[in-house]
Every structure is written in C-alpha cells, then in structure tokens.
Design a protein around this motif. Structure first.
Motif, PDB file in Angstrom:
ATOM      1  N   ASN A  22       0.857  -1.175   0.000  1.00  0.00           N
ATOM      2  CA  ASN A  22       0.000   0.000   0.000  1.00  0.00           C
ATOM      3  C   ASN A  22       0.899   1.233   0.000  1.00  0.00           C
ATOM      4  O   ASN A  22       1.372   1.670   1.052  1.00  0.00           O
ATOM      5  CB  ASN A  22      -0.906   0.015   1.236  1.00  0.00           C
ATOM      6  CG  ASN A  22      -1.748   1.292   1.300  1.00  0.00           C
ATOM      7  OD1 ASN A  22      -1.893   2.004   0.312  1.00  0.00           O
ATOM      8  ND2 ASN A  22      -2.291   1.576   2.473  1.00  0.00           N
ATOM      9  N   LEU A  23       1.145   1.793  -1.179  1.00  0.00           N
ATOM     10  CA  LEU A  23       1.979   2.986  -1.285  1.00  0.00           C
ATOM     11  C   LEU A  23       1.179   4.152  -1.853  1.00  0.00           C
ATOM     12  O   LEU A  23       1.698   4.953  -2.633  1.00  0.00           O
ATOM     13  CB  LEU A  23       3.213   2.701  -2.153  1.00  0.00           C
ATOM     14  CG  LEU A  23       4.328   1.912  -1.480  1.00  0.00           C
ATOM     15  CD1 LEU A  23       5.540   1.781  -2.393  1.00  0.00           C
ATOM     16  CD2 LEU A  23       4.755   2.587  -0.172  1.00  0.00           C
ATOM     17  N   THR A  24      -0.082   4.236  -1.449  1.00  0.00           N
ATOM     18  CA  THR A  24      -0.847   5.420  -1.800  1.00  0.00           C
ATOM     19  C   THR A  24      -0.288   6.601  -1.013  1.00  0.00           C
ATOM     20  O   THR A  24       0.349   6.421   0.039  1.00  0.00           O
ATOM     21  CB  THR A  24      -2.336   5.239  -1.474  1.00  0.00           C
ATOM     22  OG1 THR A  24      -2.471   4.927  -0.079  1.00  0.00           O
ATOM     23  CG2 THR A  24      -2.934   4.117  -2.315  1.00  0.00           C
ATOM     24  N   ARG A 128      -7.546   9.621  -2.115  1.00  0.00           N
ATOM     25  CA  ARG A 128      -7.062   8.797  -0.996  1.00  0.00           C
ATOM     26  C   ARG A 128      -7.303   7.330  -1.297  1.00  0.00           C
ATOM     27  O   ARG A 128      -8.386   6.932  -1.719  1.00  0.00           O
ATOM     28  CB  ARG A 128      -7.807   9.162   0.288  1.00  0.00           C
ATOM     29  CG  ARG A 128      -7.428  10.489   0.886  1.00  0.00           C
ATOM     30  CD  ARG A 128      -8.147  10.683   2.198  1.00  0.00           C
ATOM     31  NE  ARG A 128      -8.137  12.064   2.636  1.00  0.00           N
ATOM     32  CZ  ARG A 128      -8.932  12.549   3.577  1.00  0.00           C
ATOM     33  NH1 ARG A 128      -9.821  11.743   4.152  1.00  0.00           N
ATOM     34  NH2 ARG A 128      -8.864  13.808   3.926  1.00  0.00           N
ATOM     35  N   GLY A 129      -6.281   6.531  -1.030  1.00  0.00           N
ATOM     36  CA  GLY A 129      -6.393   5.101  -1.276  1.00  0.00           C
ATOM     37  C   GLY A 129      -6.230   4.724  -2.729  1.00  0.00           C
ATOM     38  O   GLY A 129      -6.327   3.541  -3.072  1.00  0.00           O
ATOM     39  N   HIS A 130      -5.968   5.709  -3.596  1.00  0.00           N
ATOM     40  CA  HIS A 130      -5.848   5.428  -5.028  1.00  0.00           C
ATOM     41  C   HIS A 130      -4.526   5.941  -5.626  1.00  0.00           C
ATOM     42  O   HIS A 130      -3.812   5.189  -6.276  1.00  0.00           O
ATOM     43  CB  HIS A 130      -7.015   6.050  -5.798  1.00  0.00           C
ATOM     44  CG  HIS A 130      -8.354   5.580  -5.351  1.00  0.00           C
ATOM     45  ND1 HIS A 130      -8.803   4.294  -5.580  1.00  0.00           N
ATOM     46  CD2 HIS A 130      -9.346   6.219  -4.670  1.00  0.00           C
ATOM     47  CE1 HIS A 130     -10.008   4.152  -5.071  1.00  0.00           C
ATOM     48  NE2 HIS A 130     -10.367   5.296  -4.509  1.00  0.00           N
ATOM     49  N   MET A 131      -4.228   7.211  -5.414  1.00  0.00           N
ATOM     50  CA  MET A 131      -3.050   7.800  -6.057  1.00  0.00           C
ATOM     51  C   MET A 131      -1.757   7.279  -5.431  1.00  0.00           C
ATOM     52  O   MET A 131      -1.547   7.396  -4.227  1.00  0.00           O
ATOM     53  CB  MET A 131      -3.079   9.336  -5.964  1.00  0.00           C
ATOM     54  CG  MET A 131      -1.900  10.002  -6.671  1.00  0.00           C
ATOM     55  SD  MET A 131      -1.860  11.816  -6.461  1.00  0.00           S
ATOM     56  CE  MET A 131      -3.234  12.289  -7.525  1.00  0.00           C
ATOM     57  N   HIS A 132      -0.892   6.695  -6.263  1.00  0.00           N
ATOM     58  CA  HIS A 132       0.392   6.186  -5.784  1.00  0.00           C
ATOM     59  C   HIS A 132       1.267   7.345  -5.332  1.00  0.00           C
ATOM     60  O   HIS A 132       1.203   8.458  -5.871  1.00  0.00           O
ATOM     61  CB  HIS A 132       1.091   5.401  -6.911  1.00  0.00           C
ATOM     62  CG  HIS A 132       2.256   4.574  -6.449  1.00  0.00           C
ATOM     63  ND1 HIS A 132       3.501   5.103  -6.176  1.00  0.00           N
ATOM     64  CD2 HIS A 132       2.370   3.235  -6.222  1.00  0.00           C
ATOM     65  CE1 HIS A 132       4.325   4.139  -5.811  1.00  0.00           C
ATOM     66  NE2 HIS A 132       3.673   2.997  -5.820  1.00  0.00           N
ATOM     67  N   TRP A 133       2.100   7.075  -4.340  1.00  0.00           N
ATOM     68  CA  TRP A 133       3.013   8.090  -3.822  1.00  0.00           C
ATOM     69  C   TRP A 133       3.875   8.703  -4.925  1.00  0.00           C
ATOM     70  O   TRP A 133       4.122   9.919  -4.932  1.00  0.00           O
ATOM     71  CB  TRP A 133       3.907   7.484  -2.743  1.00  0.00           C
ATOM     72  CG  TRP A 133       5.005   8.396  -2.308  1.00  0.00           C
ATOM     73  CD1 TRP A 133       6.325   8.328  -2.653  1.00  0.00           C
ATOM     74  CD2 TRP A 133       4.871   9.533  -1.446  1.00  0.00           C
ATOM     75  NE1 TRP A 133       7.025   9.349  -2.061  1.00  0.00           N
ATOM     76  CE2 TRP A 133       6.162  10.098  -1.314  1.00  0.00           C
ATOM     77  CE3 TRP A 133       3.798  10.111  -0.787  1.00  0.00           C
ATOM     78  CZ2 TRP A 133       6.401  11.230  -0.524  1.00  0.00           C
ATOM     79  CZ3 TRP A 133       4.037  11.242  -0.004  1.00  0.00           C
ATOM     80  CH2 TRP A 133       5.313  11.787   0.107  1.00  0.00           C
TER      81      TRP A 133
END
Length: 206
Positions: A22-24, A128-133
C-alpha cells in the motif's frame, strides 16, 4: 521515485511469493508520521500492517523487516542529488536531507489540498487510497510558485537579512509576522527548547 520506463513499486517478493504494498500517498504520509513519533524498531508491526494490505501481526518478522526496509529505501530515492548548491557556514555542500524542512504534509494539508485543486484540478480527498506516492510527489514537487503551499514555503525561506535600511522597516516587520504565523510546529518546538535551555540567549548578542 517516478520513472517513465519502470513501474512504480507495488509489491515485494519473499520466498517466491509476492506481497502487495500500500503505497498510496495518504499511507506514505501516515508512515512518515509514525517515523516522526518514534524509531522504526518500536513500530515494526504498525508500519508493516500499514504498508501490507494482506499482512498480519503473526507474519514472519523477516518478511516485515524486508518489506519495511524495501519501502524506506525506495522512498529515499531522489531524482536530484543535492540541494542545488546550497552550502553551510563551513562551505560544505548541503544535500536535500541536510536542509531544514519548509513544509509538513500534515500541518500544511489544507494548503497542499488547495494547491492541487488550483494547479491540477485534482481533489486529493477523492484520491485517498488510489493515487500512488510516486504520482503524488511528482505533482507536489512541480506545483507552481503561485500555489498556496509554495507561497507559504517562500515566506518560510525568505532571508530577513535582505530587509536592510530604514525604507524596509515595515516590510521586515510584516515578514517577521508572516514567518511567525506560518512557522512549522517542529521548528517552533526547537526554538522553544533552545529558549528553555538558555533563557538569556540573544539578550547579550549570543
């Protein structure tokens, strides 16, 4: 770090099995908050469960450490090696890690949200919870100078020594007030500690 030729980090392999990550952007900001509060050793389970959607506290400790260290190494990668030639008083070139922070993802969250909305038309609440870092930080690093967060960063970095002369007295006072208003809590805390340690600091020119 975002690459145009390689995929962003999304999983870690351990003993022939792939473990999703999880790297959102919101997860990574939470991770940084955990690291600010304490050392990694005391936060292994919390960090692991934050970064591994399928992970549990009963998983192999070696897996936990591998996953956490892989993520931290990945997040430490930067496209440019130095701070752009800035030097300290001894003439040493400063790296980006040496430079004092001029923003905080949590404290400046409203300004960052408004900046993404203004510059890109992106609602970060919906991401939130979607866009990668990698996507988030690439966009963040390239926000325009007139966005709210970069105006605040500019105020924090303004050199007060440039406001010399009687003509600049009011401008100097205004900038001091702005810098005090927008001062990061981490910076204010250090100043308070220094004042507590030496209550006479500055009175006699120290």
């Amino acid at each position: 770090m975002l690459s145009l030729t390689e995929p962003s980090l999304t999983e870690v392999s351990y003993h022939g099995k792939d473990y999703p990550l999880n790297l959102t952007f919101d997860a990574v900001i939470t991770l940084y908050g955990l690291l600010d509060d304490s050392d990694i050793a005391s936060q292994v389970d919390a960090l692991y469960q934050l970064l591994s959607p399928q992970g549990t506290a009963n998983d192999d400790n070696q897996l936990k450490l591998l996953l956490i260290n892989t993520v931290l190494d990945y997040l430490s990668e930067k496209p440019y090696g130095t701070s752009g030639g800035a030097v300290d008083l001894a003439g040493n070139v400063l790296t980006s890690d040496d430079m004092p922070p001029d923003f905080d993802f949590e404290q400046d969250s409203a300004a960052i949200y408004a900046s993404f909305r203004q510059y890109y038309g992106i609602d970060l609440n919906e991401e939130r919870g979607h866009m990668h870092w990698d996507t988030f930080i690439a966009l963040f690093d390239n926000l325009g100078a007139e966005t709210p967060i970069n105006k605040i960063r500019s105020i924090r970095n303004d050199d007060l020594s440039e406001y010399q002369g009687e003509d600049n007295v009011q401008r100097l006072q205004n900038m001091k007030e702005l810098q005090s208003y927008y001062m990061l809590d981490s910076v204010r805390g250090k100043l308070d500690e220094e004042t507590t340690a030496d209550p006479f600091a500055g009175i006699f020119g120290n």
